[in-house]
Design a protein around this motif. Structure first.
Motif, PDB file in Angstrom:
ATOM      1  N   UNK A 109       0.889  -1.223  -0.180  1.00 55.58           N
ATOM      2  CA  UNK A 109      -0.147   0.094  -0.055  1.00 55.58           C
ATOM      3  C   UNK A 109       0.952   1.324   0.067  1.00 55.58           C
ATOM      4  N   UNK A 110       1.998   1.254   0.728  1.00 54.49           N
ATOM      5  CA  UNK A 110       2.914   2.263   0.757  1.00 54.49           C
ATOM      6  C   UNK A 110       3.731   2.621  -0.375  1.00 54.49           C
ATOM      7  N   UNK A 111       4.122   1.717  -1.166  1.00 54.05           N
ATOM      8  CA  UNK A 111       4.928   1.789  -2.258  1.00 54.05           C
ATOM      9  C   UNK A 111       4.390   0.583  -3.323  1.00 54.05           C
ATOM     10  N   UNK A 112       3.649   1.102  -4.170  1.00 57.55           N
ATOM     11  CA  UNK A 112       3.084  -0.060  -5.263  1.00 57.55           C
ATOM     12  C   UNK A 112       4.395  -0.591  -6.234  1.00 57.55           C
TER      13      UNK A 112
ATOM     14  N   UNK B  41       9.840  11.698  -4.892  1.00 58.06           N
ATOM     15  CA  UNK B  41       8.493  12.235  -5.029  1.00 58.06           C
ATOM     16  C   UNK B  41       8.658  13.735  -5.242  1.00 58.06           C
TER      17      UNK B  41
ATOM     18  N   UNK C 262       6.446  15.679  -4.102  1.00 59.77           N
ATOM     19  CA  UNK C 262       5.769  16.133  -2.748  1.00 59.77           C
ATOM     20  C   UNK C 262       7.061  16.324  -1.682  1.00 59.77           C
TER      21      UNK C 262
ATOM     22  N   UNK D  37       6.789  17.114   1.218  1.00 61.46           N
ATOM     23  CA  UNK D  37       6.600  15.964   2.656  1.00 61.46           C
ATOM     24  C   UNK D  37       6.649  14.829   2.564  1.00 61.46           C
ATOM     25  N   UNK D  38       6.884  14.197   1.225  1.00 57.04           N
ATOM     26  CA  UNK D  38       6.911  12.720   1.281  1.00 57.04           C
ATOM     27  C   UNK D  38       8.046  12.238   2.194  1.00 57.04           C
ATOM     28  N   UNK D  39       7.319  10.930   2.736  1.00 54.11           N
ATOM     29  CA  UNK D  39       8.398  10.199   3.693  1.00 54.11           C
ATOM     30  C   UNK D  39       8.862   8.903   3.082  1.00 54.11           C
TER      31      UNK D  39
ATOM     32  N   UNK E  20     -12.557   9.586  12.230  1.00 56.68           N
ATOM     33  CA  UNK E  20     -11.183   9.228  11.737  1.00 56.68           C
ATOM     34  C   UNK E  20     -10.129   8.588  12.618  1.00 56.68           C
TER      35      UNK E  20
ATOM     36  N   UNK F  91      -0.801  16.918  17.214  1.00 56.42           N
ATOM     37  CA  UNK F  91      -0.392  17.839  18.557  1.00 56.42           C
ATOM     38  C   UNK F  91      -1.170  17.503  19.889  1.00 56.42           C
TER      39      UNK F  91
ATOM     40  N   UNK G 250     -10.596  12.166   8.097  1.00 56.73           N
ATOM     41  CA  UNK G 250     -10.568  10.725   7.792  1.00 56.73           C
ATOM     42  C   UNK G 250     -10.387  10.943   6.044  1.00 56.73           C
TER      43      UNK G 250
ATOM     44  N   UNK H 194       4.139   6.804   0.013  1.00 55.41           N
ATOM     45  CA  UNK H 194       5.212   7.177  -0.047  1.00 55.41           C
ATOM     46  C   UNK H 194       5.590   8.321  -1.064  1.00 55.41           C
TER      47      UNK H 194
ATOM     48  N   UNK I  68       3.691  10.939  -0.281  1.00 55.63           N
ATOM     49  CA  UNK I  68       3.108  11.979   0.138  1.00 55.63           C
ATOM     50  C   UNK I  68       1.513  11.840   0.898  1.00 55.63           C
TER      51      UNK I  68
END
Lengths: 337, 547
Positions: A48-51, A93, A95, A97-99, A143, A150, B475, B481, B483
């Motif tokens: 799911x994180x990295x196809x 990426x 983006x 902010x991509x991790x 959610x 925070x 939600x 990966x 973002x």
């Protein structure tokens, strides 16, 4: 001479049916096998994180008194960032902010919910990091929360707890009191109905709170489970690094790579270790998702074993028929001469 | 023929079944397709405000409490005010039993003890004039005492010096006498003899005798030879020479004897002379010894006298330093202590509480620390009053990141304030948390209104709200990966009707609160964003909306 089905011998017909049925059964079993392998969302996080498949999901399970705390995890994660930079692994990426990696930790415990009328003890899982990216429980309302929020006074309750305390499932925004400190409900989830989850440890109503809350009000002092999805440019890159950083020489800590958990070769290896598989040599209490995965492993071992047995029959039959047909052909050629 | 007809019927039936199935599938294809698709819940992107709130729970503490204390240990007769009572200034709070306080009793006992000690000192033998002086307020000063001590010490030291001098003198004289006696011994040990000369004389005489015998022999020999007609002239000459030699030897010996005799006589005379001289010297020395012995006796007497004088003066000094002056000073101190204690008693009498304790300020009683029948403790307040208008505080520990979202002066809301109290809270100060100064900060709220100390409050304070044009529910935010992103619903036409597709839109999170997140990215503001689904969905996947 025209070919007629009626001219085919009974034996050949039976062999043909067996081969077809055999392969069909094998295909069905393998279909079920693949379906089971993809059924658990907990074990598919890397995909799911990295196809593109360059990531691995690693799980660590710690016994008591190993001293794993959020500070220890933070130090490890900082060293991981440095390690990835040294290994020239960067995010490509667009983006900013991509991790590159995500991680989560958790512990099991109990909390006392106090209301005006009563108070009762409930099972609780204290979570930190991106826990719900790893375990996307089925939300009815609301959610998820994460360790990056925070405020850490959120909780997600199951349907039963919501009914028990408020008499409704529409309780997002309400507050639960733990030791007279209010915590905001941000989600209501449905516990899985399959019996395997009940047997795996999710038989009681269970709420999710932040690890901080469970530490303060539930008496938990150490992290029991840690999961991470990180880049895996070559085989075992991630697993070896995690083993080096979080493993121990005594072998008390359990580490495993979830992303290759249901590979056929691994399941075949488990088949070879059936005599030792049920032996417990580590003082670890697995969380429910790990117990479910192990149950699935057992089922898939059985499926794979049956599939191998079933597919062996048509293959052997085909082999025999092929040899007989070749002999017959040679015989006819000999007669013609 | 029959066989062909059967075959045609079989084919016809198969075709009918096949076409019927196809028709049914075609008619119900949409329904079948829809049932297989994941169902999603959606919400429209909105605009609005995001206020990130910080929540925390703390215990109400009194902002500036007033402690009412009873400065003596008195027994409580009755309590009038209770916790929660509103009191005005000078309202009676409690009654005390009407008797002397423990402190005054103790002070009086101490004064009496001091007086007894003073009287004992006066009758112990002190100089009555001194006592009168002290009681008259003319006690000797420290300088006077010092002067007396210095004088006594000087006299003692002078006496000691004299004694030391006499002792040294005595020792010197005794040493001199010893030296004289030694000299006498040496003189007496001297002996004067003419032994050497006598011995020489005896030897000379012996030699003379021997020489005479030899001469006589030589003479006899010569006479014999002269009388012997057979003697040769040589023998006669030789005998004559021998006789001459022997005569010469006799002469020499006689001269030697005379010389030795003279020497001996001189030696004897000399010895006698020396003996008489030594005797005179010895006599002189003995006279000196006798004279010095007399002197020693005199010095001894003098020394004894001065020794007594020194011991007397030493006694006077010791007595002054160890006994009389301390006794006088003790007397003076005792009198001063008595005066102080009298002042203390007078002060206690003045301060002595009446039978009631009244409220020094108006306010609310928040604590009562004593019960009827108990004795009050001067170190412990009996009542704690929250003065009117002084307010309460609540302290909440937060992380440093949470503290950056709060400023001094921010108003706070009460969480779960369903009891409808009119309370107000404002951030009064933010400082490091002493329990965890490296990671946490302490936010202190000032609370006004209907609140009591010890009450637990949950407060919520936040940044100023900000307007955002694109807000989605929490939600709806997803991440991988590449973002954070959202999935929006897009409609596409197909031969089977309109189809809905989940489309990925990468976004950047600007702010978020408990329920909403403000984003910016490739959205226009009117899209339908997917919040939840019956099963995990991916971008590009067909979905269906709820009926």
């Amino acid at each position: 001479m025209r070919y007629k089905f009626e001219n085919v011998s009974r034996r050949t017909k039976i062999c043909g049916i067996i081969v077809v049925v055999g392969f069909l059964a094998f295909a069905i079993l393998m279909g079920i096998y693949h379906r089971l392998a993809k059924a658990l969302d907990d074990q598919q996080v890397a995909e799911r994180w990295n196809k593109e498949g360059n990531c691995a999901q690693i799980s660590c399970y710690f016994p008591q008194n190993t001293g794993i705390t959020p500070d220890r995890i933070q130090a490890f994660q900082h060293s991981l960032d440095q390690y990835l930079i040294q290994s020239s692994i960067y995010s490509d990426s667009a983006n900013p902010d991509a991790r590159l990696w995500i991680a989560a930790y958790s512990s099991m415990g109990t909390l006392s919910i106090t209301t005006e009328q009563t108070s009762h003890i409930t099972q609780a899982i204290g979570v930190g990091g991106d826990f719900f990216l790893f375990h996307p429980v089925k939300l009815i309302e609301g959610a998820y929360f994460s360790g990056q929020d925070v405020m850490q006074d959120y909780c997600i309750v199951d349907r039963e707890t919501a009914w028990k305390v408020f008499g409704s499932t529409d309780v997002v925004g309400q507050y639960l009191q733990f030791n007279n400190v209010p915590h905001k409900i941000v989600g209501v989830y449905e516990r899985p109905a399959e019996s395997i989850y009940e047997k795996a440890g999710l038989s009681q109503p269970t709420i999710f709170v932040s690890y901080d809350t469970l530490t303060k009000y539930g008496g938990t002092t150490e992290i029991e489970n840690y999961e991470i999805v990180m880049p895996n440019p070559v085989r075992s890159f991630a697993f070896l690094y995690i083993t080096e950083q979080l493993g121990d020489k005594e072998g008390r800590i359990e580490l495993l790579e979830n992303s290759s958990r249901f590979d056929k070769l691994r399941i075949l290896r488990l088949l070879a270790d059936t005599d030792t598989r049920t032996m417990r040599t580590k003082a670890i209490v697995y969380p429910y998702w790990e117990n479910v995965a192990r149950g699935y492993e057992n089922n898939m071992m059985t499926l794979l074993l049956f599939a191998i047995i079933i597919v062996t029959v048509p293959i052997v039959l085909l082999g025999i028929c092929g040899i007989m047909a070749w002999r017959r052909k040679n015989k006819k050629r000999g007669v013609k001469r | 023929m029959e066989e062909n007809r059967k075959k045609r019927d079989w084919v016809k039936n198969a075709a009918i079944v096949f076409l019927t199935v196809m028709l049914l599938l075609t008619f119900f294809s949409n329904t079948i397709m829809n049932h297989s698709l994941p169902e999603v819940a959606t919400e429209y992107i909105t605009s609005g405000t995001i206020v990130s709130k910080i929540r925390g729970t703390g215990v109400v503490e009194s902002g500036d409490p007033y402690n009412v204390q009873v400065m003596e240990a008195r027994k409580v007769a009755g309590i009038v005010a209770q916790v929660g009572d509103e009191v005005e200034k000078d309202d009676i709070l409690l009654y005390l039993e009407d008797e002397e306080s423990e402190e005054l009793k103790a002070a009086l006992d101490k004064l009496e003890a001091l007086q007894d000690e003073y009287d004992a000192m006066v009758v112990s033998g002190l100089d009555i004039s001194l006592v009168n002086r002290v009681e008259g307020g003319n006690a000797p000063s420290i300088e006077e005492y010092k002067q007396r001590v210095d004088t006594a010490k000087k006299e003692m030291d002078d006496a000691l010096l004299k004694v030391d001098q006499l002792e040294d003198y005595l020792a010197d004289t005794e040493d001199w006498i010893d030296a004289l006696n030694l000299q006498i011994s040496l003189e007496e040990a001297k002996s004067f003899h003419a032994d050497v000369e006598e011995s020489a004389l005896n030897v000379a005489k012996s030699n003379l005798d021997n020489a005479k015998i030899a001469k006589q022999q030589a003479q006899n020999n010569y006479d014999a030879l002269m009388a012997d007609p057979n003697a040769t002239p040589e023998a006669k000459n030789q005998a004559q020479q021998q006789l001459v030699a022997a005569s010469t030897a006799v002469t020499d010996c006689e001269a030697e004897v005379n010389r030795c005799q003279q020497a001996y006589n001189d030696a004897v005379i000399n010895a006698e002379t020396q003996k008489s001289e030594v005797a005179a010297t010895i006599q002189n020395l003995k006279n000196q010894v006798a004279h010095n012995q007399v002197r020693v006796r005199d010095i001894g007497n003098d020394l004894a006298e001065h020794q007594e004088d020194y011991e007397r003066k030493q006694k006077v000094y010791n007595d002054l330093v160890n006994t009389s002056i301390p006794a006088e000073m003790n007397l003076v101190k005792k009198l001063e202590d008595i005066a102080e204690q009298k002042e203390e008693v007078a002060k206690l009498r003045d301060k002595s509480e009446g039978a009631t304790i009244t409220a020094p300020v108006a306010g609310k009683i928040i604590s009562v620390n004593v019960v009827s029948g108990e004795t009050t403790n001067p170190a412990m307040p009996v009542f704690v009053i929250q003065p009117e208008g002084k307010g309460y505080t609540v302290s909440i520990s937060v992380t440093k990141e949470q503290a950056t979202r709060v400023s001094v002066g921010d108003p706070a809301d009460l969480v779960n304030a369903w009891w409808g109290s009119e309370m107000e809270a404002v951030v009064q100060s933010i400082r490091p948390d002493p329990n965890n100064p490296s990671k946490n900060k302490l936010i202190i709220f000032k609370i006004t209104g209907e609140v009591t100390a010890g009450q637990s409050l949950t407060l919520s304070v936040g940044q100023k709200s900000a307007e955002y044009s694109t807000i989605v529910p929490n939600s709806a935010i997803r991440e991988d990966n590449n973002g954070k992103f959202i999935l929006i619903v897009e409609q596409k036409s197909s031969p089977l009707g309109n189809r809905f597709v989940a489309t990925r839109v990468d976004v950047e999170v600007l702010a978020s609160d408990d329920t909403k997140t403000a984003i910016q990215g490739g959205v226009y503001g009117y899209e339908n964003v997917i919040t939840t689904a019956t099963q995990p969905i991916e971008a590009g996947q067909l979905i269906r909306l709820p009926d």
